[in-house]
Design an enzyme around this catalytic site. Structure first.
Site, PDB file in Angstrom:
ATOM      1  N   LYS A  82      -0.489 -17.933   4.256  1.00  0.00           N
ATOM      2  CA  LYS A  82      -1.477 -17.877   5.305  1.00  0.00           C
ATOM      3  C   LYS A  82      -2.379 -16.666   5.146  1.00  0.00           C
ATOM      4  O   LYS A  82      -3.465 -16.598   5.723  1.00  0.00           O
ATOM      5  CB  LYS A  82      -0.746 -17.766   6.656  1.00  0.00           C
ATOM      6  CG  LYS A  82       0.094 -18.984   6.994  1.00  0.00           C
ATOM      7  CD  LYS A  82       0.964 -18.744   8.230  1.00  0.00           C
ATOM      8  CE  LYS A  82       2.401 -18.765   7.803  1.00  0.00           C
ATOM      9  NZ  LYS A  82       3.356 -18.654   8.905  1.00  0.00           N
ATOM     10  N   GLY A  83      -1.916 -15.692   4.378  1.00  0.00           N
ATOM     11  CA  GLY A  83      -2.579 -14.389   4.312  1.00  0.00           C
ATOM     12  C   GLY A  83      -4.055 -14.426   3.952  1.00  0.00           C
ATOM     13  O   GLY A  83      -4.853 -13.672   4.494  1.00  0.00           O
ATOM     14  N   GLU A 100      -6.629 -15.084  -3.074  1.00  0.00           N
ATOM     15  CA  GLU A 100      -5.374 -14.508  -2.582  1.00  0.00           C
ATOM     16  C   GLU A 100      -5.677 -13.239  -1.775  1.00  0.00           C
ATOM     17  O   GLU A 100      -6.710 -12.595  -1.969  1.00  0.00           O
ATOM     18  CB  GLU A 100      -4.492 -14.230  -3.813  1.00  0.00           C
ATOM     19  CG  GLU A 100      -3.115 -13.690  -3.634  1.00  0.00           C
ATOM     20  CD  GLU A 100      -2.206 -14.336  -2.608  1.00  0.00           C
ATOM     21  OE1 GLU A 100      -2.636 -14.587  -1.473  1.00  0.00           O
ATOM     22  OE2 GLU A 100      -1.014 -14.513  -2.935  1.00  0.00           O
ATOM     23  N   ASP A 101      -4.797 -12.888  -0.866  1.00  0.00           N
ATOM     24  CA  ASP A 101      -5.015 -11.691  -0.066  1.00  0.00           C
ATOM     25  C   ASP A 101      -4.686 -10.419  -0.843  1.00  0.00           C
ATOM     26  O   ASP A 101      -5.423  -9.453  -0.818  1.00  0.00           O
ATOM     27  CB  ASP A 101      -4.213 -11.747   1.258  1.00  0.00           C
ATOM     28  CG  ASP A 101      -2.734 -12.089   1.049  1.00  0.00           C
ATOM     29  OD1 ASP A 101      -2.269 -12.181  -0.104  1.00  0.00           O
ATOM     30  OD2 ASP A 101      -2.033 -12.272   2.068  1.00  0.00           O
ATOM     31  N   ASP A 125       0.480  -7.935  -5.819  1.00  0.00           N
ATOM     32  CA  ASP A 125       1.506  -6.895  -5.825  1.00  0.00           C
ATOM     33  C   ASP A 125       2.298  -6.997  -7.133  1.00  0.00           C
ATOM     34  O   ASP A 125       1.877  -6.444  -8.146  1.00  0.00           O
ATOM     35  CB  ASP A 125       2.378  -7.066  -4.577  1.00  0.00           C
ATOM     36  CG  ASP A 125       3.434  -5.982  -4.414  1.00  0.00           C
ATOM     37  OD1 ASP A 125       3.419  -5.005  -5.195  1.00  0.00           O
ATOM     38  OD2 ASP A 125       4.283  -6.101  -3.520  1.00  0.00           O
ATOM     39  N   LYS A 170      -2.647  -3.923  -5.524  1.00  0.00           N
ATOM     40  CA  LYS A 170      -1.835  -2.699  -5.486  1.00  0.00           C
ATOM     41  C   LYS A 170      -1.730  -2.104  -6.875  1.00  0.00           C
ATOM     42  O   LYS A 170      -1.709  -2.824  -7.867  1.00  0.00           O
ATOM     43  CB  LYS A 170      -0.427  -3.026  -4.970  1.00  0.00           C
ATOM     44  CG  LYS A 170      -0.377  -3.238  -3.480  1.00  0.00           C
ATOM     45  CD  LYS A 170       1.056  -3.236  -2.989  1.00  0.00           C
ATOM     46  CE  LYS A 170       1.110  -3.620  -1.528  1.00  0.00           C
ATOM     47  NZ  LYS A 170       2.490  -3.731  -1.040  1.00  0.00           N
ATOM     48  N   PHE A 211       2.817  -0.620   2.054  1.00  0.00           N
ATOM     49  CA  PHE A 211       2.811  -1.913   2.732  1.00  0.00           C
ATOM     50  C   PHE A 211       1.670  -1.956   3.736  1.00  0.00           C
ATOM     51  O   PHE A 211       1.583  -1.107   4.621  1.00  0.00           O
ATOM     52  CB  PHE A 211       4.150  -2.198   3.409  1.00  0.00           C
ATOM     53  CG  PHE A 211       4.283  -3.648   3.764  1.00  0.00           C
ATOM     54  CD1 PHE A 211       4.693  -4.572   2.794  1.00  0.00           C
ATOM     55  CD2 PHE A 211       3.968  -4.112   5.029  1.00  0.00           C
ATOM     56  CE1 PHE A 211       4.782  -5.923   3.094  1.00  0.00           C
ATOM     57  CE2 PHE A 211       4.053  -5.465   5.338  1.00  0.00           C
ATOM     58  CZ  PHE A 211       4.459  -6.371   4.368  1.00  0.00           C
ATOM     59  N   VAL A 212       0.793  -2.935   3.588  1.00  0.00           N
ATOM     60  CA  VAL A 212      -0.375  -3.022   4.461  1.00  0.00           C
ATOM     61  C   VAL A 212      -0.358  -4.297   5.298  1.00  0.00           C
ATOM     62  O   VAL A 212       0.217  -5.306   4.900  1.00  0.00           O
ATOM     63  CB  VAL A 212      -1.695  -2.935   3.658  1.00  0.00           C
ATOM     64  CG1 VAL A 212      -1.878  -1.560   3.051  1.00  0.00           C
ATOM     65  CG2 VAL A 212      -1.753  -4.004   2.576  1.00  0.00           C
ATOM     66  N   ASP A 240       0.450  -9.886   7.019  1.00  0.00           N
ATOM     67  CA  ASP A 240       1.429  -9.783   8.098  1.00  0.00           C
ATOM     68  C   ASP A 240       2.638  -8.931   7.734  1.00  0.00           C
ATOM     69  O   ASP A 240       2.914  -8.667   6.568  1.00  0.00           O
ATOM     70  CB  ASP A 240       1.956 -11.182   8.454  1.00  0.00           C
ATOM     71  CG  ASP A 240       2.895 -11.719   7.382  1.00  0.00           C
ATOM     72  OD1 ASP A 240       2.505 -11.741   6.205  1.00  0.00           O
ATOM     73  OD2 ASP A 240       4.042 -12.095   7.718  1.00  0.00           O
ATOM     74  N   ARG A 254      -1.577 -10.132  11.720  1.00  0.00           N
ATOM     75  CA  ARG A 254      -2.616 -10.839  10.957  1.00  0.00           C
ATOM     76  C   ARG A 254      -3.981 -10.727  11.640  1.00  0.00           C
ATOM     77  O   ARG A 254      -5.024 -10.850  11.012  1.00  0.00           O
ATOM     78  CB  ARG A 254      -2.273 -12.326  10.818  1.00  0.00           C
ATOM     79  CG  ARG A 254      -1.047 -12.614   9.972  1.00  0.00           C
ATOM     80  CD  ARG A 254      -0.999 -14.095   9.621  1.00  0.00           C
ATOM     81  NE  ARG A 254       0.308 -14.537   9.166  1.00  0.00           N
ATOM     82  CZ  ARG A 254       0.742 -14.463   7.910  1.00  0.00           C
ATOM     83  NH1 ARG A 254      -0.039 -13.917   6.981  1.00  0.00           N
ATOM     84  NH2 ARG A 254       1.927 -14.898   7.576  1.00  0.00           N
TER      85      ARG A 254
HETATM   86  P1  IMP Z   1       3.322 -10.708  -5.351  1.00  0.00           P
HETATM   87  O1  IMP Z   1       3.859 -12.082  -5.644  1.00  0.00           O
HETATM   88  O2  IMP Z   1       4.401  -9.660  -5.399  1.00  0.00           O
HETATM   89  O3  IMP Z   1       2.111 -10.342  -6.164  1.00  0.00           O
HETATM   90  O4  IMP Z   1       2.939 -10.653  -3.843  1.00  0.00           O
HETATM   91  C1  IMP Z   1       1.969 -11.397  -3.328  1.00  0.00           C
HETATM   92  C2  IMP Z   1       2.307 -11.808  -1.914  1.00  0.00           C
HETATM   93  O5  IMP Z   1       3.210 -10.889  -1.286  1.00  0.00           O
HETATM   94  C3  IMP Z   1       1.068 -11.785  -1.087  1.00  0.00           C
HETATM   95  O6  IMP Z   1       0.517 -13.067  -1.009  1.00  0.00           O
HETATM   96  C4  IMP Z   1       1.534 -11.302   0.251  1.00  0.00           C
HETATM   97  O7  IMP Z   1       1.886 -12.411   1.043  1.00  0.00           O
HETATM   98  C5  IMP Z   1       2.775 -10.527   0.005  1.00  0.00           C
HETATM   99  N1  IMP Z   1       2.527  -9.067   0.026  1.00  0.00           N
HETATM  100  C6  IMP Z   1       2.564  -8.205  -1.000  1.00  0.00           C
HETATM  101  N2  IMP Z   1       2.291  -6.953  -0.608  1.00  0.00           N
HETATM  102  C7  IMP Z   1       2.066  -7.031   0.714  1.00  0.00           C
HETATM  103  C8  IMP Z   1       1.706  -6.040   1.716  1.00  0.00           C
HETATM  104  O8  IMP Z   1       1.539  -4.837   1.473  1.00  0.00           O
HETATM  105  N3  IMP Z   1       1.558  -6.512   2.982  1.00  0.00           N
HETATM  106  C9  IMP Z   1       1.714  -7.816   3.329  1.00  0.00           C
HETATM  107  N4  IMP Z   1       2.047  -8.765   2.430  1.00  0.00           N
HETATM  108  C10 IMP Z   1       2.219  -8.372   1.133  1.00  0.00           C
HETATM  109 MG    MG Z   2       0.963 -14.077   1.315  1.00  0.00          MG
END
Ligand code: IMP
Ligand code: MG
Length: 184
Positions: free
Chosen positions: A46-47, A102-103, A106, A134, A155-156, A162, A168
């Site tokens: 949903k982000g 994508e939001d 990470d 990040k 963490f944001v 969220d 959100r």
């Molecule tokens: P990744 O798979 O580790 O790259 O993470 C991506 C997903 O993790 C994003 O779509 C977010 O939903 C969640 N995420 C990663 N870091 C954060 C954060 O700092 N705040 C909120 N959601 C996060």
């Molecule tokens: Mg997400």
């Protein structure tokens, strides 16, 4: 009702005006990159829904959209390391210029997984746009085509992002600090 709970503090990292301005620039870049073409945006629920809804209105092309959803984080602020599809696209992307929206990037696991799933469906092209990236070391190396902001490894929340489904609705992007614990 105020947004924060007692053990939580929010510190503004990116103000709404700053976000707005950057999204307008990203949309201009996309408009230039796909001039004369039709573009299909795929938002990751949903982000990314809020980012996508602001972005799409700044793109001056024939543009359509769809959504996909994955689960990876659950109730925690740490990635579980596992990604699974919880909602598929409604429409075929075969032959389309697509951008995955994508939001936040990470570990890279979510985008790596989605790139693999989407490329199997033969889009004409597939690019990746992320509002936030990040600086944390990636588990999967991803080179997004459009990045809004590079941010520190904290963490944001806000602007779609969220913590256990809360925050959100914040207009700014904030670092979430948990009192009594270290900042995450
Ligand atoms: P990744 O798979 O580790 O790259 O993470 C991506 C997903 O993790 C994003 O779509 C977010 O939903 C969640 N995420 C990663 N870091 C954060 C954060 O700092 N705040 C909120 N959601 C996060
Ligand atoms: Mg997400």
């Amino acid at each position: 009702m105020k947004a924060e709970r007692d053990n939580e503090r929010l510190r503004v990292l990116l103000r709404r005006r700053t976000i707005e301005r950057r999204i307008r620039q990203m949309a201009r870049e996309m408009t230039a990159d796909f001039r004369g073409e039709r573009l299909h945006l795929i938002g990751v629920l949903k982000g990314a829904s809020i980012f996508l809804s602001d972005l799409i209105r700044e793109i001056r092309l024939e543009v359509s959209l769809d959504f996909i959803a994955v689960a990876s984080y659950g109730q925690s602020t740490r990635s579980s390391g596992q990604v699974r599809l919880t909602k598929d696209l409604d429409n075929s992307i075969e032959g389309l210029h697509t951008i995955l929206v994508e939001d936040i990037l990470d570990t890279g696991l979510t985008i790596a997984y989605l790139q693999r799933v989407l490329l199997q469906r033969n889009p004409r092209s597939l690019r990746v746009a992320t509002l936030l990236s990040k600086t944390a070391p990636r588990v999967k190396e991803i080179r997004p085509d459009y990045v809004g902001f590079e941010i520190p490894n904290e963490f944001v929340v806000g602007y779609g992002l969220d913590f256990a489904e809360r925050y959100r609705n914040l207009r700014d992007i904030c670092v979430l600090q948990l009192r009594g614990g270290r900042e995450r």
